[in-house]
Design a protein around this motif. Structure first.
Motif: not given
Lengths: 233, 1150
Positions: A99-101, A104
């Motif tokens: 759920x993080x790029x 990120x």
């Protein structure tokens, strides 16, 4: 004194009634800036060594000294701090937060570090500057592993521990990842420990630790490491 | 059947390997089903229990009461009604029963005839609890529990008495009764025992005595059973239907019977009323006639007086006019006088001027004469001067001759000569000669000189004289001219004077004429004044006479009035007398019974309120368990989906090995089926027992029903099981089919994790950039897993909604007791007086002398039944205060919303709000009430007052009189206590009851405590709601967190390896929970408000009105408790989080 030193490390697991000695008196030393490879077949105890070295598990006997500190004496809390500040970990299956790029994911690690590297610089270094705003599912396996390496490096750790970093990758991609690790070792002076069952990789290492049945069967110092391009499997 | 065996093995392993999951499905299904089935079963269980009781005891379908007692023909006619299976006649009487300890209560005694109950066919069979029923005269079986006298036991004796003025043997044979048993009756399942006309107006308890103890002429009540009632459940629509026809027939019979019974008496009453109406009209006519005559006379006097005063004013006006003329004349004369005097003065002035002019002329004449003389004198003088001048001239010439004749110069004359000379000179000028004489001729020079000088002098003198003469001549000429001018003027003046004189004389003539005229006018004025005076005198005389006459006739009329008033008083007395008689007759007519009181079961307050309560629970049951069901479905869905996903590889393997889709899916279906079926069965088995029994126990405090049946309701069991199983199984099917549709190869590949997605708030850079990674992950996760989002929001909102509803119910009920006792009932107590007791003490004595009482007021208080168009009746307290304004200190009658005070008027009653709602009536509508003597009156509603407990109707005594044609009998005193004084309740009651005729004291504080105690059963409701809410929150959050942890175990292990501390890891997982809990809570507060309103609307009982406002505290409690539940789950999960092994991160993706 060596940067990383394992002295007679013993680790036993209890499986019901049976006690299995996974690591049975392992000794080796690795110098700062070394590219070390722990190689062995499945069940040789190399993952246990990795767990112990990475502060994820506690040993039963012996001691592990990293940069002068005996981590075998650490409690859970100290081990957490050890992982937090001293270890960079690269997993076989990248283990990125979905759920993080990419960026990120790297920031996730740099955020908890004392003196982190610049995130974009690290991503640039692993060659992912253009894709740092993509989610893991939008990246290929090799790209994901690069993010994982960036994540480990961004913490500016003392040791980079890699567990089968090429295990889930194809030949070419695996090679490029290994090159990245080797370059990091050479250019940054980073101590890199790679755990693999792939014996071909050992030729690019400074130190080769061969394991068998929980013991170090052979410890070799490779005076002439081969560049990644030169090895094949 | 190897295949089958391995299928079962696999299934059982699946279950035993995931006990947590299996049990969590089971538990949520259990919770949902037990709640749904249990609460839904409560309504039918309550009704079944009551129905069993009613059927066992043969509860009558009708109870009819005749105010005049039933005749044999009535009984025959009733028996002939189609559908009536049995009738049972009986007696009843309300009286006082005194225990051995001296406690006096009002009891209703009913007759028991053992013959009626032979073969178990008796109607309203008393339910025997202890002892036996009366078999002989002097025996009594009392009701147990509830209201019976304290500590009474079998063998105790009770003494019966009736209000003073009545004879106990006028209806009963025995005065002492021995308690032989305790019973309860289906006729009295609630605390209400009905109203009566003795004591404080309400029955305390009832009992059965042997029928032969009654010695009444006619039966006064009849119980009727219908054939069809055995086949219908109480409260059912079918039952309502079978009652309708017989009810109408009975009512018609009753009206006819009463008509028949009261016909003669009615006619008599009407005749006597008409007679009095006639005599009243006659008396009134006489009064009207006398009044008219006197008024006529008065009118005439008024007319005379008017004429007189008109005349007076006319003559007065004329006199005033004369006077005005006179005054005008007077002023004219005065004016003339003034002008006369002015003329005279002018004339006088002219005359004086004339005289002055004349004198001036005379003076001028004399002056002219003088001037003439002077002129004449001047002429003479001038002549003289001229002569002299000539002399002088002569002298000069002479002298000059001498001179010329003188010797030459140097010669001296001789004496002679000299003398001669002198002589000559002497002749010419003696003086000179004289002077020259002095000289001698020797000195002739000197002489010469003297002569020369004298000649010079003389010449000079002459010249001067010459000049003077000329001057004089000139002056004289001038004077002459002047004189002549003056003379001319004088002559002109004389002419003018003469003219003026003529004018003056003319004026004088005119003045004298005016004077004459004035004198004449004055004489005339005097005469006019005299005439006016005379006229005034004449007028005064005439007026005095007129007024005197008027006064006299007035006195005559007054005398007439006096006589009339006396006559009128007599006539009015007659009218009043007639009116009393008329009212009396009319009251008796009004009080004549017009019908039987045909009571269906609905008229029994216990029966109908029990039915209503059951209905209410039924309504609540339709809403409450919904949350549980929804959540259960969602939980099953997510759990099964998760399970299938976890076993992807296994499914793939099985598929690859050649198992077909259905046999693989069967495993999951069987798993879901087993879990949900087990949960359902356990759920309804427990639910059917737990909830109906729990609720009936709570209601047990209010209803006396000995049975508590809680059978298994197949319909609800099937329905709830079907819903639960279907949801779970279809969830399993859906999940496994979704998995099975993909190829084995894909299945064995690790499933691509659900891709990360950008969410809306990322666009808000300001917000997003300030969030850290765990926050970002949380935000993305919340929107990523929608199913979990809804499950949590629904579950948590259900939790907080239940909590809010629970606390809101408490608020609503507490609001009642607060508003009721602090804002509506301002009194502290009521004392009931026995109005039948002739020796009773005055209220002033009873309450006025008590040191604890600060103020009191007298009122009539009666328990009456209020109904509308013969429908449902409600027991109501009718209040008629003696003094309206004092009463407001004890009852604050006001409109609920506007708080506007309502006053008691003369043309309508004030009713309390709940009563108006029950009947759906408003101001201007009318209702009927039946008093304890069974008289029925209709009244109009003038106002609706705020009130929460019980029902009251308030009437002013004027309106009460209007409605009943009776004076109220003030049988109650309401009082207030000093707030700051110590209060000893029992001592106070003793003091009051020591007075003759004081029959009861009730304190508002006792009422309040009793109420609060009754309502404490609501604490259970709130507790149940809190517990269910907690269970709901627990299940939902446990599931959510569990799924979160298992699904993200890799992620958690990874961040552990990355060196996140435990606190950071738990925050990473829990933040999502907390945010979802928060959203759910906010949503739940809205939902809770709606739920609360719905519950209050359906739960409200007939004799209460609940508040509708939830306090801020309740909102706070709901939020805090929800949060506590969610934190509790998180704490529990913390250990599970801690146990997550970092090695998980090294494993390959399943």
């Amino acid at each position: 004194m060596s940067f990383v030193k394992l002295i007679n490390v013993i680790k036993r697991y209890k499986m019901g009634e049976v006690i299995i000695t996974a690591v049975d008196g392992v000794d080796f030393e690795i110098e700062k800036g070394d590219f070390a490879v722990v190689v062995g077949a499945s069940g040789a105890g190399k993952t246990t060594v990795l767990n112990l070295l990475g502060g994820m598990d506690k040993l039963d006997e012996g001691s592990i000294i990293v940069d002068g500190a005996d981590i075998s004496m650490y409690n859970d809390k100290m081990l957490t701090e050890y992982r937090r500040f001293d270890i960079g970990f690269v997993f076989q299956f990248y283990n990125l937060i979905q759920n993080l790029t990419a960026k990120e994911n790297v920031e996730l690690a740099s955020q908890i570090s004392k003196n982190p590297l610049d995130v974009e610089m690290v991503l640039n270094m692993v060659g992912l500057k253009e894709r740092m705003d993509n989610f893991p599912s939008q990246l290929s396996g090799g790209e994901q592993q690069r993010v994982a390496i960036a994540r480990a490096l961004a913490k500016n750790p003392k040791i980079l521990l890699c567990d089968e970093p090429t295990g889930a990758l194809d030949y070419q991609t695996g090679k490029s990842i290994l090159k990245l690790l080797q370059d990091t070792c050479k250019n940054q002076g980073m101590t890199v420990i790679v755990i693999t069952h792939n014996a071909a990789i050992q030729h690019m290492a400074d130190k080769i630790i061969k394991m068998k049945n929980g013991k170090v069967s052979k410890f070799m110092v490779n005076e002439n490491p081969v560049p990644v391009e030169g090895i094949e499997w | 059947m190897m295949k089958k065996r391995s299928f079962y093995k696999n299934l059982i392993r699946s279950i035993s390997n995931s006990k947590g999951r299996f049990f969590s499905i089971m538990a949520i299904v259990f919770l949902g089903v037990s709640f749904f089935a249990g609460i839904n079963a409560t309504e039918p269980d309550m009704i079944i229990s009551a129905d069993k009781y009613y059927k066992e005891q043969n509860l009558s379908d009708f109870k009819i009461i005749s105010p005049l007692g039933f005749k044999d023909e009535d009984l025959t006619e009733i028996k002939n009604i189609r559908g009536v299976s049995r009738i049972q006649n009986g007696y009843y009487k309300d009286l006082f029963l005194t225990t051995a300890e001296g406690d006096i209560d009002v009891a209703k005694l009913l007759s028991y005839d053992p013959q009626d109950f032979k073969d178990d066919v008796g109607i309203n069979t008393p339910f025997l609890i202890e002892g036996r029923l009366p078999q002989n005269i002097g025996e009594i079986s009392l009701e147990s529990g509830f209201n019976a006298p304290k500590d009474i036991k079998i063998g105790d004796k009770l003494t019966a008495s009736v209000p003073s003025g009545e004879d106990i043997h006028d209806g009963l044979n025995s005065t002492e009764y021995t308690v032989v048993g305790f019973i309860s009756s289906p006729l009295y399942i609630t605390y209400e025992r009905g109203q009566t006309n003795i004591g404080d107006g309400s029955v305390d308890y009832f009992g059965y005595i042997y029928h032969e103890d009654f010695n009444m002429k006619h039966y006064n009540e009849i119980y009727i059973s219908l054939v069809a009632s055995e086949d219908h459940q109480a409260y059912s629509d079918g039952y309502e239907k079978i009652v309708k026809n017989p009810e109408a027939l009975l009512e018609a019979l009753g009206i006819a019977a009463m008509m028949r019974e009261t016909k003669t008496f009615r006619e008599e009453l009407e005749e006597s009323r008409d007679l009095f109406l006639e005599s009243k009209a006659k008396a009134q006519a006489e009064i009207d006639k006398g009044q008219a005559e006197l008024e006529n006379a008065e009118k005439k006097i008024e007319q005379g007086a008017n004429a007189l005063s008109e005349m007076e004013s006319r003559y007065k006006r004329e006199i005033e006019m004369g006077q005005a003329d006179l005054d005008y004349g007077k002023s004219a004369v005065e004016q003339a006088k003034i002008s006369y005097f002015e003329g005279y003065a002018a004339w006088l002035e002219g005359y004086n001027e004339y005289q002055d002019g004349r004198m001036d002329l005379i003076e001028a004449k004399s002056e002219l004469d003088d001037a003439k003389i002077q002129i004449e004198n001047g002429e003479t003088d001038l002549e003289n001067a001229r002569a002299q001048l000539e002399t002088t001239q002569a002298t000069i010439i002479a002298l000059k001759e001498i001179q010329s004749g003188l010797p030459p110069e140097d010669e001296i004359p001789t004496q002679e000569e000299y003398d001669l000379l002198i002589e000559e000179i002497q002749l010419i000028n003696p003086q000179l000669a004289q002077a020259l004489k002095a000289y001698s001729p020797e000195y002739f020079d000197r002489f010469r000189q003297a002569l020369d000088s004298s000649i010079i002098t003389l010449e000079e003198n002459y010249a001067q004289g010459q000049k003077q003469v000329e001057e004089g001549q000139r002056l004289l000429d001038e004077s002459k001219l002047q004189y002549e001018n003056g003379l001319k003027e004088y002559e002109a003046g004389v002419l003018l004077l003469q003219k003026a004189k003529a004018e003056l004389d003319e004026a004088k003539l005119q003045i004298d004429f005016a004077k004459d005229e004035i004198e004449k006018g004055e004489i005339e004025l005097q005469r006019g004044a005299q005439e006016l005076e005379k006229a005034q005198a004449e007028l005064d005389e005439a007026l005095n006479k007129g007024y005197a006459e008027l006064e006299k006739s007035r006195e005559d009329v007054n005398e007439g009035w006096k006589i009339f008033e006396e006559e009128k008083r007599d006539a009015l007395a007659k009218i009043t007398e007639a009116e009393i008689e008329i009212k009396d007759a009319q009251r008796q007519l009004l009080e004549l019974p017009k019908e039987w009181f045909v009571n269906t079961r609905d008229a029994n307050p216990g029966y109908s309120s029990y039915g209503d309560d059951a209905n209410r629970i039924g309504a609540v049951a339709k809403v409450f368990p919904l949350f549980f069901f929804l959540v259960a479905a969602l939980v099953c869905l997510t759990t099964m989906t998760r399970m299938v996903e976890e076993e992807r590889v296994q499914i793939g393997t099985l598929k690859a090995l050649g198992y077909n889709t259905s046999s693989i899916a069967l495993k999951y279906l069987a798993y879901g089926l087993l879990a949900s079926l087990a949960g359902s069965v356990a759920g309804f088995l427990l639910g059917f027992q737990l909830f109906p029994r729990l609720i009936m126990t709570v209601y047990g405090g209010m209803y006396d029903i000995p049975y508590m049946l809680s059978p298994v309701h197949l319909d609800y069991a099937m329905l709830s099981t079907a819903i639960a199983v279907l949801t779970t199984v279809s969830a399993s099917l859906w999940a496994s089919l979704a998995a099975l549709r993909t190829t084995p190869a894909q299945l064995m590949q690790p499933k691509a994790p659900k891709p990360g997605k950008r969410i809306l708030i990322e666009r808000i850079g300001l917000l997003w950039n300030h969030m850290n990674f765990t926050q970002k992950v949380t935000a993305r996760n919340i929107f990523r897993y929608k199913r979990r989002f809804f499950m949590t929001v629904i579950g948590i909102s259900g939790c907080s909604a239940l909590l809010l509803a629970g606390y809101g119910i408490k608020d609503s009920v507490n609001a009642i007791s607060q508003v009721q006792f602090d804002q509506v009932f301002l009194y502290d107590g009521i004392v009931a007086m026995d109005t039948g007791n002739k020796e009773r003490a005055e209220l002033q004595e009873v309450l006025g002398t008590n040191p604890g009482i600060s103020e009191y007021a007298s009122a009539m208080m009666e328990s009456v039944s209020v109904f509308k168009d013969g429908g449902r009746q409600f027991e109501v307290s009718l209040w008629v205060p003696e003094a309206k304004n004092e009463f407001a200190n004890f009852f604050d009658l006001h409109e609920r919303v506007s708080k506007d005070p309502i006053s008691l008027g003369d043309d309508g009653a004030v009713i309390t709000e709940k009563l108006s709602r029950l009947f759906g009536v408003e101001s201007g509508d009318s209702l009927e009430f039946r008093d304890s003597e069974n008289r029925v009156y209709s009244f109009e509603i003038a106002g609706i007052a705020e009130n929460y407990l019980g029902h009251n109707v308030f009437m002013s005594k004027e309106y009460f009189d209007k409605v009943t044609l009776r004076e109220p009998e003030y049988n109650a005193g309401v009082f207030k206590l000093y707030e700051d004084r110590a209060f000893d309740e029992s001592g106070f009651k003793e003091d009051i009851l020591a007075f003759e005729g004081a029959v009861g004291v009730s304190l508002a504080s006792t009422f309040r405590e009793d109420f609060n105690e009754t309502m404490s059963s609501l604490d259970y409701v709130v507790l149940i709601l809190i517990l269910s809410a907690g269970a709901l929150a627990f299940v939902v959050l446990y599931n959510l967190t569990n799924i979160n942890i298992t699904e993200r175990i890799r992620e958690i292990a990874t961040i552990k390896v990355l060196g996140f501390r435990s606190r950071e890891i738990s925050a990473y997982v829990y933040r999502e929970n907390l945010i979802l809990s928060f959203i759910g809570t906010v949503f739940g507060l809205f939902l809770g408000s709606i739920l609360h309103r719905f519950v209050m609307d359906t739960m409200e009982v007939d004799n209460m009105m609940f508040g509708r406002i939830i306090s801020g505290w309740s909102f706070l409690y709901a939020v805090i408790l929800t949060m506590i539940f969610s934190v509790l789950v998180n704490v529990l999960m913390f250990f599970k989080l801690k146990k997550v092994d970092m090695v998980e991160s090294l494993k390959s993706i399943e």
